[in-house]
Design an enzyme around this catalytic site. Structure first.
Site, PDB file in Angstrom:
ATOM      1  N   ASP A 171       0.862  -1.184   0.000  1.00  0.00           N
ATOM      2  CA  ASP A 171       0.000   0.000   0.000  1.00  0.00           C
ATOM      3  C   ASP A 171       0.893   1.226   0.000  1.00  0.00           C
ATOM      4  OD1 ASP A 171      -2.243   1.701   0.155  1.00  0.00           O
ATOM      5  OD2 ASP A 171      -2.241   1.661   2.339  1.00  0.00           O
ATOM      6  N   SER A 172       0.363   2.356  -0.469  1.00  0.00           N
ATOM      7  CA  SER A 172       1.125   3.600  -0.372  1.00  0.00           C
ATOM      8  C   SER A 172       1.355   3.976   1.096  1.00  0.00           C
ATOM      9  CB  SER A 172       0.387   4.729  -1.088  1.00  0.00           C
ATOM     10  OG  SER A 172      -0.876   4.922  -0.494  1.00  0.00           O
TER      11      SER A 172
ATOM     12  N   GLU B 179      -6.736   9.136  10.590  1.00  0.00           N
ATOM     13  CA  GLU B 179      -5.303   9.205  10.919  1.00  0.00           C
ATOM     14  C   GLU B 179      -5.029  10.068  12.151  1.00  0.00           C
ATOM     15  OE1 GLU B 179      -2.861   9.884   7.464  1.00  0.00           O
ATOM     16  OE2 GLU B 179      -3.232   7.820   6.811  1.00  0.00           O
TER      17      GLU B 179
ATOM     18  N   TYR C   7      -0.279   9.085  -2.257  1.00  0.00           N
ATOM     19  CA  TYR C   7      -0.174   9.005  -3.714  1.00  0.00           C
ATOM     20  C   TYR C   7      -1.265   9.814  -4.423  1.00  0.00           C
ATOM     21  CZ  TYR C   7       3.101   4.947  -3.916  1.00  0.00           C
ATOM     22  OH  TYR C   7       4.179   4.114  -3.849  1.00  0.00           O
ATOM     23  N   GLY C   8      -2.377  10.084  -3.714  1.00  0.00           N
ATOM     24  CA  GLY C   8      -3.595  10.588  -4.345  1.00  0.00           C
ATOM     25  C   GLY C   8      -3.403  11.719  -5.354  1.00  0.00           C
TER      26      GLY C   8
ATOM     27  N   CYS D 131     -12.057   2.603  -0.021  1.00  0.00           N
ATOM     28  CA  CYS D 131     -10.804   3.144   0.515  1.00  0.00           C
ATOM     29  C   CYS D 131     -10.424   2.258   1.689  1.00  0.00           C
ATOM     30  CB  CYS D 131     -10.981   4.591   0.967  1.00  0.00           C
ATOM     31  SG  CYS D 131      -9.570   5.239   1.910  1.00  0.00           S
ATOM     32  N   THR D 132      -9.186   1.855   1.745  1.00  0.00           N
ATOM     33  CA  THR D 132      -8.772   0.874   2.762  1.00  0.00           C
ATOM     34  C   THR D 132      -8.772   1.445   4.176  1.00  0.00           C
ATOM     35  OG1 THR D 132      -6.460   1.415   2.312  1.00  0.00           O
ATOM     36  CG2 THR D 132      -7.403  -0.463   1.124  1.00  0.00           C
ATOM     37  N   HIS D 133      -8.858   2.785   4.302  1.00  0.00           N
ATOM     38  CA  HIS D 133      -8.972   3.378   5.644  1.00  0.00           C
ATOM     39  C   HIS D 133     -10.382   3.234   6.227  1.00  0.00           C
ATOM     40  CE1 HIS D 133      -5.143   5.378   4.913  1.00  0.00           C
ATOM     41  NE2 HIS D 133      -5.192   5.989   6.069  1.00  0.00           N
TER      42      HIS D 133
ATOM     43  N   CYS E 170      -4.282  -1.176  -2.333  1.00  0.00           N
ATOM     44  CA  CYS E 170      -4.276   0.287  -2.418  1.00  0.00           C
ATOM     45  C   CYS E 170      -5.122   0.672  -3.631  1.00  0.00           C
ATOM     46  CB  CYS E 170      -2.829   0.744  -2.601  1.00  0.00           C
ATOM     47  SG  CYS E 170      -2.601   2.486  -2.982  1.00  0.00           S
ATOM     48  N   ASN E 171      -6.158   1.456  -3.392  1.00  0.00           N
ATOM     49  CA  ASN E 171      -7.039   1.809  -4.502  1.00  0.00           C
ATOM     50  C   ASN E 171      -6.348   2.695  -5.535  1.00  0.00           C
ATOM     51  OD1 ASN E 171      -9.961   0.780  -4.189  1.00  0.00           O
ATOM     52  ND2 ASN E 171      -9.351   1.288  -2.108  1.00  0.00           N
ATOM     53  N   THR E 172      -5.522   3.635  -5.072  1.00  0.00           N
ATOM     54  CA  THR E 172      -4.849   4.531  -6.024  1.00  0.00           C
ATOM     55  C   THR E 172      -3.905   3.745  -6.922  1.00  0.00           C
ATOM     56  OG1 THR E 172      -5.003   6.328  -4.430  1.00  0.00           O
ATOM     57  CG2 THR E 172      -3.438   6.606  -6.219  1.00  0.00           C
TER      58      THR E 172
END
Lengths: 280, 280
Positions: free
Chosen positions: A11-12, A159, A43-44, A193-195, A74-76
């Site tokens: 993941d980023s 975060e 990365y977005g 989104c993984t968050h 990671c979606n991005t």
């Protein structure tokens, strides 16, 4: 049994740990390494070519650690780097390695959750602007209507540790209202989104009960179980001593470890690595 | 008059534009270039050595554009890179150039604002954890008590465009309450982050009227006026055709321009640059 051929999870940053957690729970026997490119996250906002360069450097590093298979959790990276890696990089440089993402496995099954054929997709601004989910879902479920909503404050709320406190309610309600105002018939909402799984209880509390909220981790893990059954030539190359190792490109590993445990739901200790090919 | 010797204004991202705006208003005649290292932002979580490397690369790039003087309009770079640049890098490599930060000029005057000798400092988690403000203020105003509060959600609220909407009130109140609970006698609050001026109206609205809220831009600009009067050997080398140019290390310059205009209070167009010394 050697521990030399782990599954790589990339993941980023740290969000991919929610996906890694689900994969590990469904496939506990294999060896795993996790790599977060925190030193270059987020990365977005970056361009296609930069996201591809960074992701490919990380993937190559994981290949060098022995991984026959890397999951872009990671979606991005899945939206902006995976196709180039699969179609251009791998055939030339690593034809016997495999790289999988999180968008296609999600798109393959998300239509099975809805009765109204109207689903909502919540993601970062970058994921929503890329239109990756509507495009990919249309391949598998052309009859589905996909409504998207960007939720730019959810990652910062998570975060900064505010995600389970009262102030987050406003922004959970705000983005859900904006999504549902697009169509009241949405009966399935994908957290793209993984968050976002860290907000899932608040999200469910703000929605009518009949609406299903779907996190990606379990879908991606189930898809990997299926993939390994269908691809014994990959599965047989995986080592399975049950080891897990964590790496980050952020030199402040203590910071990574402190945040990562929230997403991974248990304490972990990471090691700093420099993955850059062009800038050693 | 050549436009070849501008004043350089540097930030890891776009927040420094609030400082640049103030400098430009007080000293409109000089030439300026602004550089945002958005391609590698945010700096907050990075190590001392990384922040120094990135900042010094950007400063050197501005020297190469002809700047005799560079302002680090960035609290993180001022806290973690400026001393090494002033004491180690400049004497060896650019003895006739000058680099100034935002912390010392602020520390030199902040004591003049308070009657109670109790001030509050609001900043990012990184700035607060560095203790740069209490340490630097103690040199000039040893009798002052400095209370700090990290406001980790303010930058995301500002960058997502929510800063002037109702949801932001909760987080303005939250951090101000936590600061004021440390001492009810605080009568001066310093906004020690270049983003925070965008929230200043909400901040003032949540505080009793007798509390002064101080943004850094005007302080840093006034300090620069004073510096140039005291250092004619620098001032005489500056060109003054009134030109302004904007550069960013983020390859998506349209994204930079869209966000930057909020901070700079007028539209601008930036140019992409690669400042890396070790990784061309």
């Amino acid at each position: 049994m050697s521990s030399g051929n782990p599954i790589g999870v990339f993941d980023s940053g740290i969000g991919g740990l929610t996906v890694f957690r689900s994969i590990m729970e469904q496939l506990p026997g294999y060896d795993y390494i996790y790599l977060g490119d925190n030193g270059r996250a987020p990365y977005g906002n970056r361009s296609f070519s930069t996201i591809h360069q960074y992701t490919w450097e990380c993937v190559q590093w994981m290949f060098e650690q022995g991984c026959p298979l890397v999951i872009l959790a990671c979606n991005t990276a899945s939206a902006k780097a995976l196709r180039t890696i699969q179609q251009q990089d791998l055939p030339v440089q690593n034809a016997n390695k495999r790289v999988l993402g999180v968008i296609r496995p999600t798109a393959e099954v998300i239509g099975n959750y809805t009765q109204s054929n109207k689903i909502g997709v919540l993601g970062t601004t970058g994921t929503v602007q890329s239109d990756s989910y509507p495009i990919e879902i249309a391949h598998f479920f052309p009859e589905l209507k996909v409504y998207q909503q960007a939720c730019p404050l959810w990652v910062p709320l998570i975060e900064s540790g505010e995600y389970n406190k009262p102030g987050a309610d406003y922004y959970v309600q705000l983005y859900l209202d904006e999504l549902m105002s697009q169509s009241p018939d949405i009966d399935t909402i994908l957290l793209a989104c993984t968050h976002y799984p860290l907000l899932i209880e608040k999200i469910k509390a703000h929605l009518p009960r009949h609406i299903k909220v779907v996190a990606q981790g379990d879908i991606v893990a189930a898809s990997l179980v299926d993939y390994l059954q269908r691809h014994p030539e990959i599965e047989q190359r995986l080592s399975n001593t049950g080891s897990r190792s964590f790496y980050t490109t952020m030199d402040d590993t203590a910071n990574f470890d402190a945040h990562a445990s929230l997403f991974f739901k248990s304490a972990l200790t990471s090691t700093y690595v420099d993955v850059r090919k062009t800038c050693k």
